[in-house]
Design a protein around this motif. Structure first.
Motif, PDB file in Angstrom:
ATOM      1  N   UNK A 166     -42.739  11.035 -45.390  1.00  0.00           N
ATOM      2  CA  UNK A 166     -42.090  12.294 -45.042  1.00  0.00           C
ATOM      3  C   UNK A 166     -41.470  12.858 -46.323  1.00  0.00           C
ATOM      4  N   UNK A 167     -40.493  13.720 -46.222  1.00  0.00           N
ATOM      5  CA  UNK A 167     -39.872  14.332 -47.397  1.00  0.00           C
ATOM      6  C   UNK A 167     -38.356  14.219 -47.299  1.00  0.00           C
ATOM      7  N   UNK A 168     -37.647  14.390 -48.420  1.00  0.00           N
ATOM      8  CA  UNK A 168     -36.183  14.403 -48.361  1.00  0.00           C
ATOM      9  C   UNK A 168     -35.629  15.453 -47.403  1.00  0.00           C
ATOM     10  N   UNK A 169     -36.304  16.625 -47.331  1.00  0.00           N
ATOM     11  CA  UNK A 169     -35.843  17.660 -46.418  1.00  0.00           C
ATOM     12  C   UNK A 169     -35.913  17.209 -44.960  1.00  0.00           C
ATOM     13  N   UNK A 170     -36.966  16.453 -44.615  1.00  0.00           N
ATOM     14  CA  UNK A 170     -37.088  15.933 -43.247  1.00  0.00           C
ATOM     15  C   UNK A 170     -35.929  14.991 -42.925  1.00  0.00           C
ATOM     16  N   UNK A 171     -35.595  14.133 -43.882  1.00  0.00           N
ATOM     17  CA  UNK A 171     -34.499  13.184 -43.670  1.00  0.00           C
ATOM     18  C   UNK A 171     -33.171  13.904 -43.523  1.00  0.00           C
ATOM     19  N   UNK A 172     -32.937  14.900 -44.374  1.00  0.00           N
ATOM     20  CA  UNK A 172     -31.694  15.664 -44.302  1.00  0.00           C
ATOM     21  C   UNK A 172     -31.580  16.421 -42.984  1.00  0.00           C
ATOM     22  N   UNK A 173     -32.708  16.852 -42.453  1.00  0.00           N
ATOM     23  CA  UNK A 173     -32.690  17.557 -41.177  1.00  0.00           C
ATOM     24  C   UNK A 173     -32.258  16.620 -40.044  1.00  0.00           C
TER      25      UNK A 173
END
Length: 212
Positions: A166-173
């Protein structure tokens, strides 16, 4: 006769346990996994840190098993301590559990340590960890070893934590901080990322692979 048989059985059982203990500690880094479990449990009882950009610190002390032939903390121990400090950091700000829910993994893609002053036996220190920013693939962190005797920064580590699946943005979401933007990278961090990229392209060229 029964008591003698029981005694022999107990001795044999103790021998097997001792043999298992020796085999386990000689073939597996048992203390690493025990320490990881301890950090996990301890972090679960710590207050949740809502801001992923906030700095967190953990305490440490140079013990006998940390020493090298020079009598100070072995260089490899800095990397090991950083591992546990990052795990603690991710547990408290929610990044670890968020990546777990997404089925993602965060693995070290690159790290650089600058050693400024050695840590001596029994010297206490703090590891101060903070997220410097992120891009489409990775989080970038700084970790500082700060001596408690005079607040001197003994070592500084830069770490690129790659996010897989996944991506860092997915985790932050998932954490609930999707509105937070990555801070602008400092000049030294930009130079470090450029070095990593140039080195990667060089190694790919040696292997006959296309540039990324």
């Amino acid at each position: 006769m029964d008591s003698e048989l029981l005694s022999r059985s107990l001795m044999f059982l103790l021998f097997l346990l001792l043999l298992l203990f020796v085999l386990l500690f000689s073939s597996l880094d048992v203390w690493y996994f025990l320490r990881g479990a301890q950090v996990f449990v301890w972090s679960c009882f710590q207050p949740r840190v809502k801001d992923v950009l906030s700095e967190q610190s953990v305490d440490g002390q140079v013990l006998l098993h940390d020493l090298d032939y020079m009598g100070h903390m072995n260089n490899s121990r800095y990397l090991r301590e950083c591992d546990f400090a990052r795990f603690h950091h991710y547990m408290r700000n929610g990044l670890f559990m968020a990546s777990f829910r997404l089925g993602a993994k965060m693995v070290v893609g690159a790290s650089t340590v600058r050693y400024r002053r050695s840590l001596a036996f029994r010297e206490t220190f703090e590891i101060r960890t903070r997220v410097l920013g992120w891009d489409q693939k990775s989080f970038y962190l700084e970790q500082r070893f700060v001596s408690k005797k005079d607040n001197f920064v003994s070592a500084v580590m830069l770490c690129r934590q790659n996010v897989v699946h996944c991506s860092p943005e997915d985790i932050l979401q998932v954490v609930g901080q999707e509105k937070i933007k990555s801070p602008e990278f400092s000049e030294d961090l930009k130079h470090w990322i450029s070095f990593i990229s140039a080195n990667s392209q060089s190694l790919r060229a040696e292997s006959g692979l296309k540039e990324e």
